[in-house]
Scaffold this active site. Structure first.
Site, PDB file in Angstrom:
ATOM      1  N   GLY A  11      26.974  -9.436 -23.693  1.00  0.00           N
ATOM      2  CA  GLY A  11      28.099 -10.258 -23.232  1.00  0.00           C
ATOM      3  C   GLY A  11      29.389  -9.856 -23.928  1.00  0.00           C
ATOM      4  N   ARG A  72      24.286  -5.204 -19.711  1.00  0.00           N
ATOM      5  CA  ARG A  72      22.967  -5.460 -20.315  1.00  0.00           C
ATOM      6  C   ARG A  72      22.053  -4.408 -19.688  1.00  0.00           C
ATOM      7  NH1 ARG A  72      23.687 -10.361 -22.938  1.00  0.00           N
ATOM      8  NH2 ARG A  72      25.082 -11.829 -21.913  1.00  0.00           N
ATOM      9  N   ASP A 103      22.622  -9.949 -30.475  1.00  0.00           N
ATOM     10  CA  ASP A 103      21.249  -9.655 -30.908  1.00  0.00           C
ATOM     11  C   ASP A 103      20.537  -8.625 -30.027  1.00  0.00           C
ATOM     12  OD1 ASP A 103      21.182 -11.529 -28.896  1.00  0.00           O
ATOM     13  OD2 ASP A 103      19.870 -12.938 -29.937  1.00  0.00           O
ATOM     14  N   THR A 127      29.827 -11.404 -30.444  1.00  0.00           N
ATOM     15  CA  THR A 127      29.232 -12.329 -29.474  1.00  0.00           C
ATOM     16  C   THR A 127      29.875 -13.695 -29.656  1.00  0.00           C
ATOM     17  OG1 THR A 127      27.250 -13.625 -28.943  1.00  0.00           O
ATOM     18  CG2 THR A 127      27.274 -12.589 -31.097  1.00  0.00           C
ATOM     19  N   ASP A 129      28.444 -16.316 -29.345  1.00  0.00           N
ATOM     20  CA  ASP A 129      27.393 -17.275 -29.748  1.00  0.00           C
ATOM     21  C   ASP A 129      27.322 -17.550 -31.250  1.00  0.00           C
ATOM     22  OD1 ASP A 129      26.690 -17.439 -27.109  1.00  0.00           O
ATOM     23  OD2 ASP A 129      24.967 -16.110 -27.262  1.00  0.00           O
ATOM     24  N   ASP A 131      25.573 -16.225 -33.601  1.00  0.00           N
ATOM     25  CA  ASP A 131      24.173 -16.452 -33.981  1.00  0.00           C
ATOM     26  C   ASP A 131      23.534 -15.256 -34.677  1.00  0.00           C
ATOM     27  OD1 ASP A 131      24.176 -14.827 -31.780  1.00  0.00           O
ATOM     28  OD2 ASP A 131      22.659 -15.924 -30.675  1.00  0.00           O
ATOM     29  N   ARG A 173      22.800 -19.882 -25.024  1.00  0.00           N
ATOM     30  CA  ARG A 173      21.410 -19.939 -24.562  1.00  0.00           C
ATOM     31  C   ARG A 173      20.485 -20.329 -25.710  1.00  0.00           C
ATOM     32  NH1 ARG A 173      21.120 -15.046 -20.805  1.00  0.00           N
ATOM     33  NH2 ARG A 173      21.810 -14.126 -22.758  1.00  0.00           N
TER      34      ARG A 173
HETATM   35  O1  F6P Z   1      25.478 -14.093 -25.376  1.00  0.00           O
HETATM   36  C1  F6P Z   1      26.689 -14.548 -24.898  1.00  0.00           C
HETATM   37  C2  F6P Z   1      26.501 -15.425 -23.698  1.00  0.00           C
HETATM   38  O2  F6P Z   1      27.792 -15.770 -23.233  1.00  0.00           O
HETATM   39  C3  F6P Z   1      25.632 -16.653 -23.893  1.00  0.00           C
HETATM   40  O3  F6P Z   1      26.278 -17.735 -24.505  1.00  0.00           O
HETATM   41  C4  F6P Z   1      25.219 -16.940 -22.481  1.00  0.00           C
HETATM   42  O4  F6P Z   1      24.023 -17.670 -22.470  1.00  0.00           O
HETATM   43  C5  F6P Z   1      25.045 -15.560 -21.899  1.00  0.00           C
HETATM   44  O5  F6P Z   1      25.870 -14.706 -22.664  1.00  0.00           O
HETATM   45  C6  F6P Z   1      25.384 -15.425 -20.446  1.00  0.00           C
HETATM   46  O6  F6P Z   1      25.147 -14.099 -20.060  1.00  0.00           O
HETATM   47  P1  F6P Z   1      25.554 -13.452 -18.674  1.00  0.00           P
HETATM   48  O7  F6P Z   1      27.038 -13.330 -18.642  1.00  0.00           O
HETATM   49  O8  F6P Z   1      24.880 -12.132 -18.671  1.00  0.00           O
HETATM   50  O9  F6P Z   1      25.071 -14.393 -17.628  1.00  0.00           O
END
Ligand code: F6P
Length: 325
Positions: A11, A72, A103, A127, A129, A131, A173
């Site tokens: 992300g 991803r 991560d 990120t 997040d 985390d 998440r």
């Molecule tokens: O890891 C960052 C994040 O924004 C999370 O908070 C979220 O759950 C996820 O990515 C969403 O991913 P995507 O944009 O691939 O749907």
């Protein structure tokens, strides 16, 4: 080392661009060549890379997203994908890699680096997040939290005008970091987090008390990863028991990932990018650069991923109910 490749993966997060800029310019300053990889590990596999110079990163400090683009990438999890990536790096004479991401990105980097240790790898925590272990803050978390706060303040205006109860879903998440910070900052009546189970009965009791205490509006923040089944299920369960409020649900979604990086994320990105290149020059590999007590320190990628200490601040958790009575 003589040639560094830099990529952003997973992300996107505000602050990635200032970090790319710092990586490129620190490397050039030290006489190294720099290659930008498009779309993270996908670009390594597809050989989608380009030489970068001082001007490749002009005027990007203020930009959200990532000029290198991100993805991803599932094929990079396979041996074949990694072998192709390695081949392309070697063909170009690249001997070091800076990976900016979360991560998933670090998991890939660590596996790759164990398989192909002749390419040095340095991680930068990027990120929203927040985390990862080994950095009190990750790139993008500050900006994303500020974006969420701005949105929730606006929702509070209309919630108050209509005496409504709002359930607001924020990203995370597996992480309640944004939910907790934004919740405290906006005076949320309750915050539901993946790290700490909240029973629906307790939430209902809390909201009923608020109504008895003449609260005109209430806001419940639900992190994406909360274990009560998602924001709509929580709202429905509450609706059955709380009938004094008109209930609305808002999902903030991907707007949380965009926007110009805050001052904090611009500085953090610059510091981490600068430190990542210097660490590679010093011969480090399989590490992550991170911010700890306002110092930039190295942590092994393994610890950054596996050392799952509970990262949410205990005092913040404790004050949620106390400050919103
Ligand atoms: O890891 C960052 C994040 O924004 C999370 O908070 C979220 O759950 C996820 O990515 C969403 O991913 P995507 O944009 O691939 O749907």
């Amino acid at each position: 080392i003589s040639k560094i490749a830099v990529l952003t993966s997973g992300g996107d997060a505000p602050g990635m661009n200032p970090c790319i800029r710092a990586v490129v310019r620190t490397a050039l300053y030290n006489g190294l060549e720099v290659v930008g990889v498009r779309q993270g590990y996908k670009g390594l596999i597809e050989n989608d890379m380009y030489d970068m110079n001082k001007r490749s990163v002009s005027n990007i400090l203020n930009l959200g997203g990532t000029i290198l683009k991100t993805a991803r990438c599932l094929p990079f999890k396979e041996d074949e994908g990694m072998a192709t990536a390695y081949k392309h790096l070697k063909e170009r004479g690249i001997d070091a890699l800076v990976v900016i991401g979360g991560d998933g990105t670090f998991t890939g980097a660590l596996r790759f680096s164990k398989k192909y240790p002749d390419i040095a790898v340095m991680g930068v925590p990027g990120t929203i997040d927040n985390d990862l272990c080994g950095s009190t803050y990750t790139l993008g978390f500050d900006t994303a939290t500020n974006t969420v706060i701005e949105a929730i303040d606006k929702i509070r205006d209309t919630a108050d005008a209509h005496d409504r109860l709002f359930f607001i879903e924020v990203m995370g998440r597996d992480s309640g970091a944004i939910a907790l910070r934004a919740g405290i900052s906006c005076g949320a009546e309750a915050i539901l987090l993946p790290e700490k189970q909240t029973a629906i009965e307790d939430l209902i009791k809390n909201l009923k008390e608020g109504h008895m205490n003449k609260k005109s509006s209430s806001i419940v923040i639900v992190a994406e990863g909360d274990k009560n089944g998602g924001v709509y299920d929580v709202a429905k369960a509450v609706q059955k028991e709380v009938n004094n409020y008109d209930i609305k649900v808002t999902i903030l979604g991907h707007l949380q990932r965009g926007g110009s990086p805050s001052s904090f994320d611009r500085i953090l990105g610059s510091r981490l990018g600068f430190a990542a290149v210097n660490a590679l020059i010093a011969g480090e590999t399989q590490k992550m650069v991170g911010l700890q007590a306002n110092h930039i320190l190295l942590t092994s990628l393994e610890d950054a991923l596996n050392n799952h200490e509970f990262k949410l601040e205990a005092d913040l958790l404790q004050m949620v109910d106390i400050l919103s009575i």
